[in-house]
Design a protein around this motif. Structure first.
Motif, PDB file in Angstrom:
ATOM      1  N   ALA A 190       0.854  -1.275   0.082  1.00 57.68           N
ATOM      2  CA  ALA A 190       0.060  -0.026  -0.006  1.00 57.68           C
ATOM      3  C   ALA A 190       0.852   1.514  -0.002  1.00 57.68           C
ATOM      4  CB  ALA A 190      -1.046  -0.037   1.189  1.00 57.68           C
ATOM      5  N   ALA A 191       2.102   1.218   0.728  1.00 57.86           N
ATOM      6  CA  ALA A 191       2.840   2.573   0.772  1.00 57.86           C
ATOM      7  C   ALA A 191       3.571   2.435  -0.668  1.00 57.86           C
ATOM      8  CB  ALA A 191       4.025   2.152   1.816  1.00 57.86           C
ATOM      9  N   ARG A 192       4.172   1.736  -1.066  1.00 55.78           N
ATOM     10  CA  ARG A 192       4.482   1.662  -2.378  1.00 55.78           C
ATOM     11  C   ARG A 192       3.674   2.170  -3.385  1.00 55.78           C
ATOM     12  NH1 ARG A 192       7.799  -4.155  -2.374  1.00 55.78           N
ATOM     13  NH2 ARG A 192       9.801  -3.298  -1.514  1.00 55.78           N
ATOM     14  N   PRO A 231       4.694  19.338  -4.484  1.00 54.69           N
ATOM     15  CA  PRO A 231       4.530  17.917  -3.865  1.00 54.69           C
ATOM     16  C   PRO A 231       5.964  17.438  -3.133  1.00 54.69           C
ATOM     17  CG  PRO A 231       5.444  18.165  -6.185  1.00 54.69           C
ATOM     18  CD  PRO A 231       5.138  19.565  -5.721  1.00 54.69           C
ATOM     19  N   GLN A 232       6.693  18.468  -2.888  1.00 51.52           N
ATOM     20  CA  GLN A 232       7.812  17.825  -2.089  1.00 51.52           C
ATOM     21  C   GLN A 232       7.611  17.257  -0.875  1.00 51.52           C
ATOM     22  OE1 GLN A 232      11.039  17.350  -3.647  1.00 51.52           O
ATOM     23  NE2 GLN A 232      11.393  16.342  -1.791  1.00 51.52           N
ATOM     24  N   GLY A 233       6.641  17.870  -0.141  1.00 54.82           N
ATOM     25  CA  GLY A 233       6.227  17.492   1.176  1.00 54.82           C
ATOM     26  C   GLY A 233       5.460  16.113   1.313  1.00 54.82           C
ATOM     27  N   PRO A 234       4.724  15.903   0.473  1.00 54.05           N
ATOM     28  CA  PRO A 234       4.023  14.667   0.338  1.00 54.05           C
ATOM     29  C   PRO A 234       5.100  13.597  -0.337  1.00 54.05           C
ATOM     30  CG  PRO A 234       2.511  15.952  -0.380  1.00 54.05           C
ATOM     31  CD  PRO A 234       3.659  17.167  -0.078  1.00 54.05           C
ATOM     32  N   PHE A 235       5.946  13.982  -1.214  1.00 57.55           N
ATOM     33  CA  PHE A 235       6.778  13.080  -1.802  1.00 57.55           C
ATOM     34  C   PHE A 235       7.662  12.515  -0.657  1.00 57.55           C
ATOM     35  CE2 PHE A 235      10.598  11.688  -3.956  1.00 57.55           C
ATOM     36  CZ  PHE A 235      10.208  10.898  -4.785  1.00 57.55           C
ATOM     37  N   THR A 236       8.254  13.363   0.356  1.00 51.39           N
ATOM     38  CA  THR A 236       8.996  12.836   1.206  1.00 51.39           C
ATOM     39  C   THR A 236       8.403  12.092   2.027  1.00 51.39           C
ATOM     40  OG1 THR A 236      10.157  15.143   0.977  1.00 51.39           O
ATOM     41  CG2 THR A 236      10.565  14.011   3.172  1.00 51.39           C
ATOM     42  N   ASP A 237       7.171  12.449   2.445  1.00 51.91           N
ATOM     43  CA  ASP A 237       6.298  11.602   3.409  1.00 51.91           C
ATOM     44  C   ASP A 237       6.207  10.100   2.771  1.00 51.91           C
ATOM     45  OD1 ASP A 237       6.263  13.743   5.268  1.00 51.91           O
ATOM     46  OD2 ASP A 237       4.069  14.280   4.664  1.00 51.91           O
ATOM     47  N   ALA A 238       5.722  10.115   1.320  1.00 52.51           N
ATOM     48  CA  ALA A 238       5.432   8.872   1.061  1.00 52.51           C
ATOM     49  C   ALA A 238       6.775   7.896   0.945  1.00 52.51           C
ATOM     50  CB  ALA A 238       5.212   9.079  -0.662  1.00 52.51           C
TER      51      ALA A 238
END
Length: 265
Positions: free
Chosen positions: A109-111, A130-137
């Motif tokens: 799911a995380a991937r 999108p950098q913040g959400p990308f870092t979190d992902a």
């Protein structure tokens, strides 16, 4: 326990009779000149054939532990060691499957969330920043992977207890090894060695692909062997030599263990 106390006399008589009969049989065999009977274990572990799903699960666990067939062969396990390692992995899979499935589902799911975000970035449909959400992902994927790997720690401990010190060292090197082929994957190469060998391997593969005859192919192989000779230490060369010398016997031990622990119907 009370039953055993009441029945100790009959049980004692039965035990004495069994010992006497066994002694008489051995005496007659010896007196008649009968051929010696090789010793056999009283109890032999019998394994039922795994389902296709279970086989796939066990093989995936082995890969995640860096204990695929090539790695098992490289460790030069005895028959007993190979069987014990496979038994430990199969047993762990059966006992921990529910937890493993939950961890794998969380990782998947995380991937999926990370891939969806990457796709949105490529398509220009992501948020303005999108950098913040990308870092979190990315962090979520790393956390899910660490949680899954942590589930395997007890199995790693069990497998490690079956290995000698030299085999433990070899397994450690394999887990962080360079490339996919043995015996190079067994070697603890430093950064410079990895870089040099990667370049030499790229040249070798290119030369081999371009070769039009046996002479050119032989030249490519010779160049690769010379690169190995120049860049490997004497200890590393010894590891490679030992791997080659032990390969046939070690592969037979691993094959026999798979036939025993993971039999096919």
């Amino acid at each position: 326990m009370a039953y055993l106390k009441r029945q100790w006399k009959p049980l004692a008589v039965v035990t004495v009779l069994l010992v006497a009969l066994a002694g008489a049989w051995l005496y007659r065999s010896s007196a008649s000149g009968a051929a010696a009977v090789p010793a056999k274990p009283l109890f032999v572990q019998s394994y039922s054939p795994p389902t296709d799903v279970e086989r796939s699960q066990v093989e995936t666990l082995l890969e995640n532990l860096s204990l695929d067939r090539d790695a098992l062969i490289a460790l030069n396990l005895s028959d007993e060691q190979a069987e014990d390692v496979l038994d430990a992995v199969r047993t762990f899979n059966a006992n921990t499957r529910e937890t493993l499935d939950a961890r794998l589902a969380a990782l998947a799911a995380a991937r999926e969330d990370l891939w969806a975000l990457q796709k949105a970035v490529r398509n220009g449909t992501a948020d303005e920043d999108p950098q913040g959400p990308f870092t979190d992902a990315v962090a979520d994927v790393a956390s899910a992977r660490a949680e899954y790997n942590g589930t395997l720690d007890s199995l790693r401990t069990t497998v490690n207890s079956e290995l000698s010190q030299s085999q433990q060292a070899a397994w450690t090197s394999i887990q962080s090894g360079w490339g996919q082929s043995m015996p190079l994957r067994m070697l603890a190469l430093d950064g410079e060695q990895r870089s040099d060998l990667a370049a030499a391997q790229a040249r070798f593969e290119h030369a081999l692909a371009q070769a039009e005859n046996d002479e050119e192919r032989s030249t490519a192989v010779t160049a690769w062997e010379e690169a190995l000779e120049e860049r490997l230490t004497q200890d590393q060369k010894t590891v490679c030599t030992s791997y080659i010398e032990n390969y046939v016997a070690a592969s037979q031990h691993v094959a026999a263990a798979f036939e025993t622990v993971m039999p096919r119907e």
